[in-house]
Design an enzyme around this catalytic site. Structure first.
Site, PDB file in Angstrom:
ATOM      1  CE  LYS A  96      -4.007  -1.882   2.448  1.00 24.47           C
ATOM      2  NZ  LYS A  96      -4.984  -1.598   1.585  1.00 24.47           N
ATOM      3  NE  ARG A 131     -10.898  -9.928  -2.096  1.00 25.66           N
ATOM      4  CZ  ARG A 131     -11.104  -8.859  -2.864  1.00 25.66           C
ATOM      5  NH1 ARG A 131     -11.481  -9.588  -4.252  1.00 25.66           N
ATOM      6  NH2 ARG A 131     -11.306  -7.676  -2.568  1.00 25.66           N
TER       7      ARG A 131
HETATM    8  N1  BES Z   1      -8.167  -3.749   4.506  1.00 22.14           N
HETATM    9  C1  BES Z   1      -8.502  -3.336   3.225  1.00 22.14           C
HETATM   10  C2  BES Z   1      -9.516  -2.530   2.701  1.00 22.14           C
HETATM   11  C3  BES Z   1      -9.545  -1.177   3.275  1.00 22.14           C
HETATM   12  C4  BES Z   1      -8.767  -0.223   2.516  1.00 22.14           C
HETATM   13  C5  BES Z   1     -10.565  -0.850   4.101  1.00 22.14           C
HETATM   14  C6  BES Z   1      -8.696   1.105   3.009  1.00 22.14           C
HETATM   15  C7  BES Z   1     -10.464   0.737   4.602  1.00 22.14           C
HETATM   16  C8  BES Z   1      -9.845   1.594   4.136  1.00 22.14           C
HETATM   17  C9  BES Z   1      -8.414  -4.496   1.967  1.00 22.14           C
HETATM   18  O1  BES Z   1      -7.405  -5.714   2.550  1.00 22.14           O
HETATM   19  C10 BES Z   1      -7.623  -4.265   0.726  1.00 22.14           C
HETATM   20  O2  BES Z   1      -6.752  -3.783   0.560  1.00 22.14           O
HETATM   21  N2  BES Z   1      -8.739  -4.283  -0.300  1.00 22.14           N
HETATM   22  C11 BES Z   1      -8.237  -3.960  -1.464  1.00 22.14           C
HETATM   23  C12 BES Z   1      -8.949  -4.843  -2.586  1.00 22.14           C
HETATM   24  C13 BES Z   1      -8.379  -4.680  -3.836  1.00 22.14           C
HETATM   25  C14 BES Z   1      -6.793  -5.283  -3.843  1.00 22.14           C
HETATM   26  C15 BES Z   1      -8.996  -5.539  -4.703  1.00 22.14           C
HETATM   27  C16 BES Z   1      -8.941  -2.528  -1.555  1.00 22.14           C
HETATM   28  O3  BES Z   1      -9.914  -2.108  -1.371  1.00 22.14           O
HETATM   29  O4  BES Z   1      -7.780  -1.533  -2.258  1.00 22.14           O
HETATM   30 MN    MN Z   2      -5.353  -5.330   2.107  1.00 15.95          MN
END
Ligand code: BES
Ligand code: MN
Ligand code: ZN
Length: 495
Positions: free
Chosen positions: A279, A353
């Site tokens: 990230k 997931r």
């Molecule tokens: N924990 C995150 C989701 C999230 C991100 C919640 C920011 C709240 C704020 C999750 O694990 C994630 O990173 N999801 C990705 C999925 C994508 C790679 C398909 C996302 O939402 O960017």
């Molecule tokens: Mn994630």
């Protein structure tokens, strides 16, 4: 905090505040107040010192004829027509702000069906007011600091009600208190720094919750057990972390043995760096909140214990840390899930997931009545719904409707998104049964589509709480949501 219900004005309250609703120019109901006090209050209102906007307050001192040093008058506005219960919550917040400006140790709220909005029972009002008021006193005090803020002064909450409402209001207040305390536990766990709140830390907290409660049985699986079972998707997330994963089950049995359990599954990613699909660094600290689903499960379990709810409930927490490392899983890795289906991990940041799919397969062994998973699953959910409500999707429309209704009744709302098969093709993979990410659009839905492939054998709903579980910015911190909504649903299941 302690809650009480009485049917006349207490004779003592040296540092208390009496809270009265004011509609038009009258404060209601009048029965609790001596005539001379009533007159003084009416004069203050007539002078125009209490703003006419809904829920605004005016604090009066030393009103004659009263045993308390202050009276908080609150403007009782017209209830919101879109979400009547939200008006009750707003009232509670107004009262909490007024009290915060005083040193009151005791709030005495005069409650009547007259000052409950249409569509909200007096029991619900008592519950929402209690939960809101107690939740507003929350402070995170777990980490050492040289200067801790003084703890909140408020110690007692008394409802003054007509005798005929006594039992209902008592029930509402008891429920509201348990909910707020459940929220506080969820918030404490979520706010705790990710170097402390690890998967093993969560396992220890679970054992603590089970200690001394014969109706609660706690078990923890380590990575060796998970590997033997075949939970390769779960372990793919964990393999890049020095912190070993834990699969935690808290079994609360307080109903007939023959009654199939409800299962709550919480995403407990104690820190989500994204892994190799790392990230951006801005705001990454907030990914300590990626275990808010797990924290919700803890809060709900504690509240059910406190209320002695007559249900069979299993709280399951998938606890893991998502880190980049020489041993971390890579984009392109293929793993075989516990279900037997294979997954191509195209993005290691879609880790929630991966841990949930194996956990959702694992819980089949409990032969559930229904399964609800709670997860900070997608940023896309925040784009879709903001911080107002969580998303609900599932394979059983009655269950989705129940959760929607529980959201309305608790002012902790959730809104349905479509889980149509039209979205499933986004998960097609050339190298496995499915990919772990979809395309550009509908990210919250394709995440749920992925989970739906592992939940075919029971009634299931998924709550994406990414938008509601915590606040960013100046008020950064966990909210304790959706503990109130789930408690409302479970109390309905017990009834
Ligand atoms: N924990 C995150 C989701 C999230 C991100 C919640 C920011 C709240 C704020 C999750 O694990 C994630 O990173 N999801 C990705 C999925 C994508 C790679 C398909 C996302 O939402 O960017
Ligand atoms: Mn994630
Ligand atoms: Zn995550």
């Amino acid at each position: 905090m302690e809650t009480k219900v009485v049917n006349k004005l207490p004779t003592r309250g040296a540092n208390a505040a009496l809270i009265l609703s004011v509609a038009d120019r009258k404060h209601c109901p009048k029965f609790a107040i001596p005539d001379e006090s009533s007159k003084a209050i009416t004069r203050a209102v007539k002078r125009g010192d209490l703003a006419t906007t809904a829920n605004s307050t005016l604090t009066l001192h030393d009103v004659p004829g009263l045993p308390v040093p202050r009276v908080v008058l609150q403007r009782c506005g017209t209830a919101r027509t879109d979400r009547p219960i939200a008006s009750v919550e707003a009232r509670g917040e107004g009262i909490a702000s007024a009290l915060a400006a005083t040193g009151s140790d005791h709030a005495m709220i005069v409650l009547d069906s007259l000052n409950c909005p249409t569509g909200a029972s007096i029991e619900t009002c008592a519950q929402i007011l209690t939960a809101t008021l107690v939740a507003k006193q929350y402070q995170f005090r777990e980490h050492p600091r040289t200067e801790l803020p003084p703890p909140s002064a408020l110690k007692i909450l008394t409802f003054i009600v007509d005798k005929k409402f006594g039992a209902e209001v008592k029930r509402g207040a008891t429920q509201g208190l348990a909910i707020a305390q459940g929220m506080a536990l969820a918030r404490d766990l979520s706010n705790t720094a990710p170097n402390i709140c690890t998967p093993e830390y969560l396992a220890i907290q679970a054992r603590k919750l089970g200690k001394g409660d014969k109706s609660m049985q706690v078990s923890v699986l380590d990575e060796a057990r998970m590997e033997k079972l075949g939970m390769a998707a779960f372990l793919a997330v964990s393999q890049g972390s020095r912190q070993p994963a834990r699969l935690i089950a808290m079994q609360y049995n307080n109903a007939r043995k023959s009654q199939k359990p409800i299962i709550l599954v919480g995403k407990g990613v104690t820190f989500d760096t994204g892994g190799i699909s790392i990230k951006p660094s801005a705001g990454m600290d907030e990914m300590k909140f990626d275990m808010c689903g797990a924290a919700t499960v803890f809060g709900v379990m504690q509240a059910c214990q406190a209320l002695g709810l007559k249900i069979n409930l299993i709280g399951v927490v998938a606890a893991v840390e998502n880190m980049p490392d020489g041993n971390a899983c890579r984009p392109g890795d293929v793993v075989r899930t516990l279900s037997g289906q294979s997954v191509e991990i195209l993005n290691t940041d879609a880790e929630g997931r991966l841990v949930l799919c194996d956990t959702l397969t694992w819980v089949e062994r409990f032969k559930p009545h229904a399964v609800v998973d709670i997860a900070t699953l997608t940023g896309a959910c925040v784009v879709a719904l903001g911080d107002v409500c969580s998303a609900v999707l599932g394979n059983d429309s009655a269950l989705v409707d129940e959760l929607y209704a529980a959201g309305q009744e608790s002012a902790d709302t959730t809104w349905p998104l479509p889980l149509w098969i039209d979205y499933q093709h986004q998960l097609d993979s050339n190298f496995a049964d499915m990919a772990n990410v979809g395309g550009k659009g509908a990210g919250a839905i394709t995440a749920a589509c992925f989970l739906s492939r592992f939940t075919k054998n029971y009634r299931w709903a998924h709550l994406d709480i990414a938008g509601v579980a915590w606040n960013s910015g100046g008020t950064k911190g966990a909210t304790g949501r959706p503990v109130p909504m789930l408690m409302h649903w479970l109390m309905g299941q017990a009834a």
